[in-house]
Design an enzyme around this catalytic site. Structure first.
Site, PDB file in Angstrom:
ATOM      1  N   HIS A  70       8.039  -8.662   7.372  1.00 32.90           N
ATOM      2  CA  HIS A  70       7.258  -7.426   7.451  1.00 32.90           C
ATOM      3  C   HIS A  70       5.814  -7.689   7.091  1.00 32.90           C
ATOM      4  O   HIS A  70       4.891  -7.248   7.770  1.00 32.90           O
ATOM      5  CB  HIS A  70       7.848  -6.365   6.514  1.00 32.90           C
ATOM      6  CG  HIS A  70       7.093  -5.071   6.530  1.00 32.90           C
ATOM      7  ND1 HIS A  70       6.113  -4.773   5.607  1.00 32.90           N
ATOM      8  CD2 HIS A  70       7.159  -4.009   7.361  1.00 32.90           C
ATOM      9  CE1 HIS A  70       5.615  -3.578   5.871  1.00 32.90           C
ATOM     10  NE2 HIS A  70       6.237  -3.095   6.921  1.00 32.90           N
ATOM     11  N   HIS A  71       5.594  -8.434   6.006  1.00 32.51           N
ATOM     12  CA  HIS A  71       4.244  -8.896   5.675  1.00 32.51           C
ATOM     13  C   HIS A  71       4.334 -10.062   4.691  1.00 32.51           C
ATOM     14  O   HIS A  71       5.393 -10.299   4.096  1.00 32.51           O
ATOM     15  CB  HIS A  71       3.366  -7.769   5.107  1.00 32.51           C
ATOM     16  CG  HIS A  71       3.738  -7.310   3.734  1.00 32.51           C
ATOM     17  ND1 HIS A  71       4.508  -6.193   3.491  1.00 32.51           N
ATOM     18  CD2 HIS A  71       3.431  -7.805   2.506  1.00 32.51           C
ATOM     19  CE1 HIS A  71       4.652  -6.020   2.183  1.00 32.51           C
ATOM     20  NE2 HIS A  71       4.016  -6.998   1.569  1.00 32.51           N
ATOM     21  N   GLN A 146       4.369 -14.727  -1.186  1.00 33.09           N
ATOM     22  CA  GLN A 146       5.315 -13.619  -1.203  1.00 33.09           C
ATOM     23  C   GLN A 146       5.589 -13.174   0.234  1.00 33.09           C
ATOM     24  O   GLN A 146       4.651 -12.921   0.998  1.00 33.09           O
ATOM     25  CB  GLN A 146       4.773 -12.435  -1.995  1.00 33.09           C
ATOM     26  CG  GLN A 146       5.723 -11.245  -2.057  1.00 33.09           C
ATOM     27  CD  GLN A 146       5.058  -9.994  -2.590  1.00 33.09           C
ATOM     28  OE1 GLN A 146       4.182  -9.423  -1.950  1.00 33.09           O
ATOM     29  NE2 GLN A 146       5.463  -9.572  -3.794  1.00 33.09           N
ATOM     30  N   HIS A 148       7.843 -10.345   2.484  1.00 35.77           N
ATOM     31  CA  HIS A 148       8.679  -9.139   2.478  1.00 35.77           C
ATOM     32  C   HIS A 148       9.582  -9.182   3.695  1.00 35.77           C
ATOM     33  O   HIS A 148       9.115  -9.141   4.839  1.00 35.77           O
ATOM     34  CB  HIS A 148       7.782  -7.891   2.520  1.00 35.77           C
ATOM     35  CG  HIS A 148       8.542  -6.607   2.642  1.00 35.77           C
ATOM     36  ND1 HIS A 148       7.939  -5.432   3.043  1.00 35.77           N
ATOM     37  CD2 HIS A 148       9.851  -6.294   2.430  1.00 35.77           C
ATOM     38  CE1 HIS A 148       8.835  -4.465   3.077  1.00 35.77           C
ATOM     39  NE2 HIS A 148      10.003  -4.958   2.712  1.00 35.77           N
ATOM     40  N   HIS A 215      -3.925  -2.046   5.741  1.00 36.50           N
ATOM     41  CA  HIS A 215      -2.452  -2.104   5.681  1.00 36.50           C
ATOM     42  C   HIS A 215      -1.901  -0.738   5.314  1.00 36.50           C
ATOM     43  O   HIS A 215      -2.252  -0.156   4.286  1.00 36.50           O
ATOM     44  CB  HIS A 215      -1.984  -3.127   4.658  1.00 36.50           C
ATOM     45  CG  HIS A 215      -0.482  -3.189   4.539  1.00 36.50           C
ATOM     46  ND1 HIS A 215       0.338  -3.641   5.544  1.00 36.50           N
ATOM     47  CD2 HIS A 215       0.359  -2.815   3.534  1.00 36.50           C
ATOM     48  CE1 HIS A 215       1.606  -3.579   5.174  1.00 36.50           C
ATOM     49  NE2 HIS A 215       1.645  -3.068   3.949  1.00 36.50           N
ATOM     50  N   HIS A 217       2.131   1.511   6.301  1.00 39.33           N
ATOM     51  CA  HIS A 217       3.386   1.445   7.027  1.00 39.33           C
ATOM     52  C   HIS A 217       3.278   2.367   8.242  1.00 39.33           C
ATOM     53  O   HIS A 217       2.197   2.546   8.787  1.00 39.33           O
ATOM     54  CB  HIS A 217       4.541   1.781   6.099  1.00 39.33           C
ATOM     55  CG  HIS A 217       4.723   0.783   4.994  1.00 39.33           C
ATOM     56  ND1 HIS A 217       5.547   0.976   3.913  1.00 39.33           N
ATOM     57  CD2 HIS A 217       4.168  -0.440   4.808  1.00 39.33           C
ATOM     58  CE1 HIS A 217       5.497  -0.069   3.103  1.00 39.33           C
ATOM     59  NE2 HIS A 217       4.653  -0.948   3.630  1.00 39.33           N
ATOM     60  N   MET A 290       2.130   2.723   2.155  1.00 42.07           N
ATOM     61  CA  MET A 290       1.086   2.020   1.421  1.00 42.07           C
ATOM     62  C   MET A 290      -0.260   2.384   2.038  1.00 42.07           C
ATOM     63  O   MET A 290      -0.339   2.681   3.231  1.00 42.07           O
ATOM     64  CB  MET A 290       1.288   0.502   1.465  1.00 42.07           C
ATOM     65  CG  MET A 290       2.432  -0.008   0.628  1.00 42.07           C
ATOM     66  SD  MET A 290       2.468  -1.825   0.565  1.00 42.07           S
ATOM     67  CE  MET A 290       3.831  -2.070  -0.576  1.00 42.07           C
TER      68      MET A 290
END
Length: 335
Positions: A70-71, A146, A148, A215, A217, A290
């Site tokens: 997703h990111h 990281q 997601h 960014h 959603h 977000m």
């Protein structure tokens, strides 16, 4: 478990020759064949920077697709959040219990964002003579990747999403930095809402913006970023960038590269359209929302801003017309 040592003199690295004989190497910073065993999983993996040298990151080449990740975020840390090679690291799920991975934040201390990617964004290469300083003389002693994962993987599938880092040992006079603007808050049902944030630059530094990234959603329609300065007629709002966040979430060139300095205000707004019959809150999952505006900049013969994040509580508690900065001449929302 021992960390991978980044940029070891024994590492086998591919070398590229840039203009003016700038030697640029590549480090493959990838997830170590992890298994995303549940939906909405955030996983982190670290690399330790060799403490004996300075390195400058000058480019990022993603190795991921939006169908898998997703990111992705690349954090710079003074200390990583865990001593594991992989851990569960959803910032808003720190107290959750995971049956496969231990849970911790991406960073234990010294957290800052170096790079971000989503929606099949392409590679990013920094301007000439600009780089992110890491290692010996930098507070960034570790990098943490990281990722997601929105959906669970089948049991026979693993993932190595990540980013190919382009770096050099040659000293850069211009250090890169990122400040992230964002909000908390709630979007009421069946409503278009403006989520807004603003922070005053209080440090005696001159920063030169060169790229921005948005960014959200699914509810995000437009994200705008500004720098606000005062003159005799009140606040003057200069657009840094605006973008539909449903497009590839890459770093785009700023609209205005004019230097930003002490007493200037950075401001960002997300236009959100909630077509649901229920409120949607800021959160970590794809069902949440977000509101983020990333500003990438450089400083010359100086260090980046100590401040890395600029967040407000968002609606219904915070709007620009209620800001402690006393903002006026507020621009209308784009439609």
């Amino acid at each position: 478990m021992m960390f991978k040592l980044l940029f070891s003199v024994f590492a086998t690295l591919s070398c590229i020759l840039f203009a003016k004989a700038l030697e640029v190497d590549t480090y493959d910073f990838l997830m170590p064949n992890v298994w995303p065993h549940r939906d909405e999983l955030y996983l982190c993996t670290p690399i330790r920077i060799s403490p004996h040298n300075n390195y400058y990151i000058v480019g990022f080449e993603p190795n991921a697709t939006m169908h898998t990740a997703h990111h992705m975020l690349l954090y710079g840390c003074s200390e990583p959040g865990s001593n594991e090679s992989v851990w569960s690291c959803g910032e808003m799920h720190r107290n959750e219990v995971d049956d496969l991975y231990n849970t911790a934040s991406p960073c234990r201390s010294g957290s800052q964002i170096v790079y971000a990617w989503a929606r099949d964004a392409p590679s990013l290469h920094l301007p000439k003579d600009v780089g992110f300083l890491i290692g010996k003389d930098s507070p960034i002693k570790y990098l943490v990747l990281q990722v997601h994962y929105m959906h669970r993987f089948p049991e026979d599938k693993v993932d190595n999403s990540g980013v190919f880092l382009k770096y050099t040992k040659e000293r850069m006079l211009r250090q890169a930095g990122v400040i992230l603007l964002g909000t908390g808050g709630t979007i009421p049902p069946n409503r278009v809402e403006q989520m807004e944030t603003a922070c005053t630059i209080t440090e005696d530094k001159v920063i030169h913006p060169f790229a921005y990234r948005t960014h959200t959603h699914a509810l995000g329609k437009l994200v705008t970023g500004y720098v606000v300065r005062q003159d005799d007629n009140g606040d003057v709002w200069t657009l840094l960038g605006k973008k539909d966040p449903q497009l590839p979430q890459m770093f785009y060139p700023v609209v205005s590269s004019r230097a930003i300095q002490r007493h200037d205000v950075l401001a960002a707004r997300c236009t959100m359209n909630n077509t649901h019959d229920y409120p949607v809150r800021i959160g970590a999952t794809n069902k949440d929302e977000m509101c983020n505006f990333y500003l990438m900049y450089w400083v010359e013969n100086d260090t980046p801003l100590e401040r890395k994040y600029c967040f407000t509580s968002g609606p219904p508690y915070y709007y620009w017309d209620r800001a402690r900065e006393g903002l006026n001449n507020i621009p209308p929302a784009f439609v």
